[in-house]
Design an enzyme around this catalytic site. Structure first.
Site, PDB file in Angstrom:
ATOM      1  CG  ASP A 170       0.317  -4.010   2.114  1.00 27.01           C
ATOM      2  OD1 ASP A 170       0.436  -4.911   2.965  1.00 27.01           O
ATOM      3  OD2 ASP A 170       1.222  -3.207   1.832  1.00 27.01           O
ATOM      4  CD  GLU A 207       0.507  -1.511   7.818  1.00 26.36           C
ATOM      5  OE1 GLU A 207       0.220  -0.690   8.721  1.00 26.36           O
ATOM      6  OE2 GLU A 207       0.963  -1.167   6.723  1.00 26.36           O
ATOM      7  CD  GLU A 250       7.659  -0.869   7.854  1.00 23.40           C
ATOM      8  OE1 GLU A 250       6.636  -1.453   7.457  1.00 23.40           O
ATOM      9  OE2 GLU A 250       8.019   0.256   7.442  1.00 23.40           O
ATOM     10  CE  LYS A 272       3.012  -6.212   3.593  1.00 24.71           C
ATOM     11  NZ  LYS A 272       2.739  -4.986   4.353  1.00 24.71           N
ATOM     12  CG  ASP A 328      -0.393  -0.061   2.508  1.00 14.67           C
ATOM     13  OD1 ASP A 328       0.846  -0.151   2.607  1.00 14.67           O
ATOM     14  OD2 ASP A 328      -1.147   0.001   3.502  1.00 14.67           O
ATOM     15  CB  SER A 329       4.553   1.775  -0.115  1.00 14.11           C
ATOM     16  OG  SER A 329       4.775   0.620  -0.885  1.00 14.11           O
TER      17      SER A 329
HETATM   18  O1  KIV Z   1       3.492  -1.197   1.523  1.00 17.88           O
HETATM   19  C1  KIV Z   1       4.675  -1.542   1.556  1.00 17.88           C
HETATM   20  O2  KIV Z   1       5.483  -1.190   0.695  1.00 17.88           O
HETATM   21  C2  KIV Z   1       5.104  -2.368   2.676  1.00 17.88           C
HETATM   22  C3  KIV Z   1       6.568  -2.398   3.001  1.00 17.88           C
HETATM   23  C4  KIV Z   1       6.778  -2.820   4.384  1.00 17.88           C
HETATM   24  C5  KIV Z   1       7.335  -3.246   2.083  1.00 17.88           C
HETATM   25  O3  KIV Z   1       4.299  -2.958   3.303  1.00 17.88           O
END
Ligand code: KIV
Length: 338
Positions: free
Chosen positions: A134, A166, A233, A164, A95-96
């Protein structure tokens, strides 16, 4: 643009006459249709022998054999294609993308529809690496059912192999639900960028004993709930190494977590040096794409302005007979109009 219908022979611009004198006529070249952006061949080039699809079992085998796992973010077809072609094990649609591609100031601004659009593009280029995406902020927090509904869209409409999330202990039920319906989950603990406001910034986590214990408990509980891998992270390397040893089978992937994890991940733009802004301590720039881009654009603009681009070899030809016939047609039109 010239309006040839109303230009008489004597008035024809000089460029047109010069051009007609410089014609050459390979009709095969003239009849072919070229596109400046054509799809590449689907075949994976540069990898011999061709790679097999990366599976969760394969990642666990890499962990067992202590072979480091490579993971890299990708946001579109070309970056996905590059992960595929150059041997990356896991492609992450992180999600970056909110910040590095879409210009938002935080990952919390990214919507599920925006994420789906990018997963689809990456999935068209990246087939062999395990494709993880993400879950955007707010798509897995309301309830495990909500998380399943949204994760199903990411798999079915996007083409992701896994998702993924968080978070820590509060996600245990959600991870259990997702994995129970067959959606593999990578857990993400330590620094949680989606919570940067609550954390008062993008700060290293687990630096004191209590918070280190919190990160460890989260990682163990999420593995227990079914997470097939755990991303760590921005935590101290001793803690990351310890967690890696304590997990029973889930490989750890580190970013800012030192060399003791089972694998590493970086954000594409950080690795490539596509920009020269703030560089986190854990980032290494393996390329300097920004300078290359700058060089390319400057050279292009200069060539356009001094008219050295395009050269005649970069232009299409027309058979001489066709050009002469064209001129007669234009004259005929002009005569009719007169
Ligand atoms: O969104 C992202 O780029 C990540 C990084 C930790 C790789 O989750």
């Amino acid at each position: 643009m010239f309006n040839y219908r109303i230009i008489k022979r004597a008035q024809r611009p000089k460029q047109l006459l010069d051009f007609s004198a410089s014609l050459c006529y390979p009709s095969r070249v003239c009849s072919r249709r070229w596109m400046s952006a054509r799809p590449e061949e689907r075949q994976v080039v540069g990898i011999t022998p061709p790679r097999k699809k990366v599976t969760i079992q394969h990642l666990q085998a890499l962990r067992t054999s202590r072979t480091p796992i490579t993971m890299l973010t990708a946001y579109d077809f070309p970056t996905g294609r590059a992960c595929e072609a150059h041997g990356v094990d896991i492609t992450l649609v992180g999600d970056s993308l909110a910040q590095v591609c879409l210009g938002y100031d935080s990952t919390t601004r990214l919507t599920l529809d925006e994420m789906l659009h990018h997963i689809r593009a990456v999935a068209r280029g990246s087939h062999v690496p395990l494709l993880i995406a993400d879950m955007p902020f707010g798509t897995y927090h309301a309830s495990p059912e909500d998380a399943v509904r949204n994760a199903v869209r990411m798999v079915r409409e996007g083409g992701a192999d896994a998702v993924k999330l968080e978070g820590g202990l509060e996600l245990v039920d959600t991870v259990r639900r997702l994995t129970s319906v067959g959606i593999p989950v990578m857990a993400h603990v330590g620094l949680l960028p989606q919570r940067h406001v609550a954390l008062s910034g993008y700060r290293t986590q687990g630096r004191d004993a209590e918070s280190a214990l919190g990160v460890l408990r989260s990682a163990l509980a999420l593995e227990e709930a079914g997470a097939f891998a755990v991303l760590l992270e921005a935590i101290p390397h001793v803690l990351a190494t310890y967690i890696t040893q304590r997990l029973r089978h889930a490989p750890t992937i580190g970013i800012g977590a030192g060399p003791g994890t089972d694998g590493q991940v970086l954000v594409w733009d950080d690795l490539m040096g596509t920009w020269h802004g703030h560089q986190a301590k854990f980032v290494r720039r393996f390329a300097d794409v920004k300078s290359e881009v700058e060089k390319g654009i400057r050279a292009y603009s200069e060539a356009v302005r001094e008219r050295s681009f395009p050269a005649s070899t970069e232009s299409y030809e027309m058979p001489k007979a066709q050009w002469e016939r064209f001129q007669q047609l234009v004259e005929g039109d002009a005569a009719k109009d007169a």
